[in-house]
Design an enzyme around this catalytic site. Sequence first.
Site, PDB file in Angstrom:
ATOM      1  N   SER A  67      38.415  48.929  31.866  1.00 17.54           N
ATOM      2  CA  SER A  67      38.678  47.689  32.598  1.00 17.54           C
ATOM      3  C   SER A  67      39.750  47.826  33.651  1.00 17.54           C
ATOM      4  CB  SER A  67      39.119  46.596  31.632  1.00 17.54           C
ATOM      5  OG  SER A  67      38.090  46.333  30.728  1.00 17.54           O
ATOM      6  N   THR A 200      42.857  43.774  31.822  1.00 14.22           N
ATOM      7  CA  THR A 200      43.891  43.997  32.823  1.00 14.22           C
ATOM      8  C   THR A 200      45.157  44.541  32.181  1.00 14.22           C
ATOM      9  OG1 THR A 200      43.093  42.086  34.043  1.00 14.22           O
ATOM     10  CG2 THR A 200      45.341  42.788  34.514  1.00 14.22           C
ATOM     11  N   THR A 218      43.469  45.964  37.592  1.00 14.40           N
ATOM     12  CA  THR A 218      42.218  45.707  36.867  1.00 14.40           C
ATOM     13  C   THR A 218      41.025  46.005  37.760  1.00 14.40           C
ATOM     14  OG1 THR A 218      40.987  44.002  35.637  1.00 14.40           O
ATOM     15  CG2 THR A 218      42.135  43.269  37.590  1.00 14.40           C
ATOM     16  N   ARG A 228      34.354  38.599  44.791  1.00 18.11           N
ATOM     17  CA  ARG A 228      35.187  37.897  43.816  1.00 18.11           C
ATOM     18  C   ARG A 228      36.535  38.620  43.653  1.00 18.11           C
ATOM     19  NH1 ARG A 228      37.772  38.905  38.490  1.00 18.11           N
ATOM     20  NH2 ARG A 228      37.676  36.952  37.342  1.00 18.11           N
ATOM     21  N   VAL A 229      37.601  37.855  43.733  1.00 16.83           N
ATOM     22  CA  VAL A 229      38.932  38.371  43.421  1.00 16.83           C
ATOM     23  C   VAL A 229      39.436  37.543  42.247  1.00 16.83           C
ATOM     24  CG1 VAL A 229      41.303  38.593  44.263  1.00 16.83           C
ATOM     25  CG2 VAL A 229      39.398  39.118  45.795  1.00 16.83           C
ATOM     26  N   GLY A 230      39.994  38.201  41.251  1.00 14.98           N
ATOM     27  CA  GLY A 230      40.459  37.489  40.063  1.00 14.98           C
ATOM     28  C   GLY A 230      41.890  37.014  40.191  1.00 14.98           C
ATOM     29  N   ASP A 231      42.474  36.694  39.057  1.00 15.58           N
ATOM     30  CA  ASP A 231      43.856  36.205  39.004  1.00 15.58           C
ATOM     31  C   ASP A 231      44.877  37.333  39.144  1.00 15.58           C
ATOM     32  OD1 ASP A 231      42.915  37.271  36.543  1.00 15.58           O
ATOM     33  OD2 ASP A 231      44.587  36.337  35.469  1.00 15.58           O
ATOM     34  N   THR A 251      46.485  38.205  31.252  1.00 14.93           N
ATOM     35  CA  THR A 251      45.173  38.837  31.205  1.00 14.93           C
ATOM     36  C   THR A 251      44.173  37.807  30.706  1.00 14.93           C
ATOM     37  OG1 THR A 251      43.867  40.637  30.214  1.00 14.93           O
ATOM     38  CG2 THR A 251      45.607  39.717  28.856  1.00 14.93           C
ATOM     39  N   GLY A 252      42.917  37.978  31.065  1.00  8.82           N
ATOM     40  CA  GLY A 252      41.908  37.043  30.577  1.00  8.82           C
ATOM     41  C   GLY A 252      41.005  36.555  31.685  1.00  8.82           C
ATOM     42  N   ASP A 253      40.414  35.399  31.453  1.00  2.79           N
ATOM     43  CA  ASP A 253      39.425  34.863  32.375  1.00  2.79           C
ATOM     44  C   ASP A 253      40.097  34.359  33.656  1.00  2.79           C
ATOM     45  OD1 ASP A 253      37.459  33.541  33.720  1.00  2.79           O
ATOM     46  OD2 ASP A 253      36.614  32.582  31.952  1.00  2.79           O
ATOM     47  N   GLY A 254      40.167  35.272  34.614  1.00  2.00           N
ATOM     48  CA  GLY A 254      40.921  35.011  35.833  1.00  2.00           C
ATOM     49  C   GLY A 254      40.400  33.869  36.662  1.00  2.00           C
TER      50      GLY A 254
END
Length: 340
Positions: A67, A200, A218, A228-231, A251-254
């Site tokens: 990841s 992450t 991550t 898509r860009v996450g948190d 970490t988690g669902d960004g």
Amino acid sequence: MKVILPAVVICFSLIPACSAVLPLVINTWPFKDATAKAWSTLHSGGSVLDAVEKGCTQCEIQQCDGSVGYGGSPDETGETTLDAMIMNGDTMEVGAVGDLRRIKNAIGVARTVMERSKHTFLVGESASVFAENMGFSAEDLSTNQSRNIFSKWLNENCQPNFRQRVSPDPTKSCGPYKPSATLLEQRRRDQTIDIHGHDTIGMIVINQAGQVAAGTSTNGARHKVPGRVGDSPIAGAGAYADSTVGGAAATGDGDIMMRFLPSYLAVEQMRAGIDPSTACRTAITRIKKYFPGFFGAIVCANTTGSYGAACNKLPEFSKFPFMVFNKNSNGPIKETVDCI
Ligand code: ASP
């Protein structure tokens, strides 16, 4: 009678081993080589930024749990793209990259954005060109493993995915799409629900002088929509550092977490005198109020060296593991916190 109190700071933490000593390295998930690398970097005279960069780079090299770094989380076109950030808690400077292509050392590029440009956040192809201009080598981030994950997904009619309420022309794209689930549900369907199987790296480093740096790296969400860009690369969401207070990293669902800036919230809680464990719990509780089924966790530390963590409890996820290395440890120690 004069009572002499021991010269230690008491941690108001639910974590039994919490002890307030500096220096401190703390990171999400049991990525122990990254913790050890950050510690040795600090120990050999490196700055807190050096420690965060080298620690997260270690995970990028080792492709921590598939990841972090290259060869993981192919997007809808099969490409692996990377998100990373680093923050200097002394100067409040940040460098970040999102949707980075072809470059393995995402946190290195993030630091280069911070130190070699006046910008904070570069994304996509242009971020990759910047990195190449700055001397990072361009490489294919795909591996046999990421190609296999991608072909399996194609063979399963592109399920799971992140689309909802969309019926694309099947002659033009893979589908038909079914509504996406949360990241955790998606991982369950992917049969990757193993807490050692993702995530992450978010790291906080605080040196003896109380200087704080934080960072993340991550490859984001598996089968994400391209672009898509996450948190993780967003300051205040993925991580935050302030040498007058402390730091936090998530970490988690960004896609959900970035809406709440949990790392910023936790640091602001600590600024108000709240202990790190409670600050972490507040950040998770804020999200949970709106998204009870979200998958996420956070680590927090203040400049005394006190630290804590919190996570959202789900049927499949009740304890969150993280790593700690401080002056009292002989090596990186894995701790866990019960989710709320
Ligand atoms: N926060 C990351 C993202 O949404 C993924 C993770 O930490 O599991 O990109």
